[in-house]
Motif scaffolding. Structure first.
Motif: not given
Length: 204
Positions: A7, A10, A13-14, A81, A122, A125-126, A130, A187, A190-191
């Motif tokens: 996270f 993420f 990067s975001a 993402l 963002m 999706s987060a 997560y 990114l 992170s996924v």
């Protein structure tokens, strides 16, 4: 409570990749200077976490009530993402134009988050990717909002205070391509743990 290390990747990067907030605050810094852009800056820093909390608490209730919905939205969030990473990797060099007569106010910048597509991607999706069903979802959302809030200051600050330098650095199409691809790969990285967890949960 602890959030997964992915996270943090993420959020970094975001937060730092080009998007409406970053491009607009950089343009404001270039056109109107640091002091005049501070209301815009603080509007971003407080506006996005506020939107995130409002959306997150609503989704958190649904996740606790319907566990299957969490898995479905988690899959959709991961796909979003990957799509965002693809868009970042293919992004063309940014061209800024001096077309606004005045910088955004605090309220304008804060309200802009509700129509900012990157902010929605963002945030939703987060939350979908997560958060963990079975734990206190609202507490997770508070911790995520705090991390977003802490990261927003340096990320928006970099684009504000070093706007001219960043514009020159990213002005060369080849350099911007390398930057965008690197952010896209970060990114995607992170996924990957989320994808592995989904596969283990549903195929294991």
């Amino acid at each position: 409570m602890e959030l997964p290390p992915a996270f943090l990747l993420f959020v970094i990067s975001a937060a730092f990749t080009p998007g409406p907030n970053n491009i607009m605050i950089m343009s404001s810094g270039l056109n109107f200077g640091t002091r005049a852009s501070l209301p815009h800056f603080f509007g971003i820093c407080f506006g996005f976490p506020t939107m995130f909390l409002a959306v997150g608490f609503g989704l958190g209730y649904l996740f606790e009530k319907y566990a299957l919905l969490h898995s479905l939205i988690q899959i959709a969030g991961v796909l979003y993402l990957f799509y965002l990473a693809w868009l970042i990797a293919r992004a063309a060099p940014t061209k800024l134009e001096r077309h606004r007569a005045a910088p955004l106010s605090f309220a304008q910048a804060a309200l802009f988050q509700w129509v900012n597509p990157k902010a929605w991607i963002m945030g939703t999706s987060a939350i979908a990717a997560y958060t963990t069903v079975g734990a206190n979802v609202n507490l997770q959302i508070l911790a995520m909002a705090l991390l977003f809030w802490l990261m927003t200051f340096p990320s928006a600050g970099v684009w504000l205070f070093f706007g001219i330098a960043l514009k020159r650095l990213l002005g060369d199409p080849q350099r911007q391509k390398y930057f965008n691809v690197a952010m896209a790969l970060l990114l995607v990285g992170s996924v990957i743990p989320i994808v592995i967890d989904l596969l283990q949960a549903h195929l294991g």
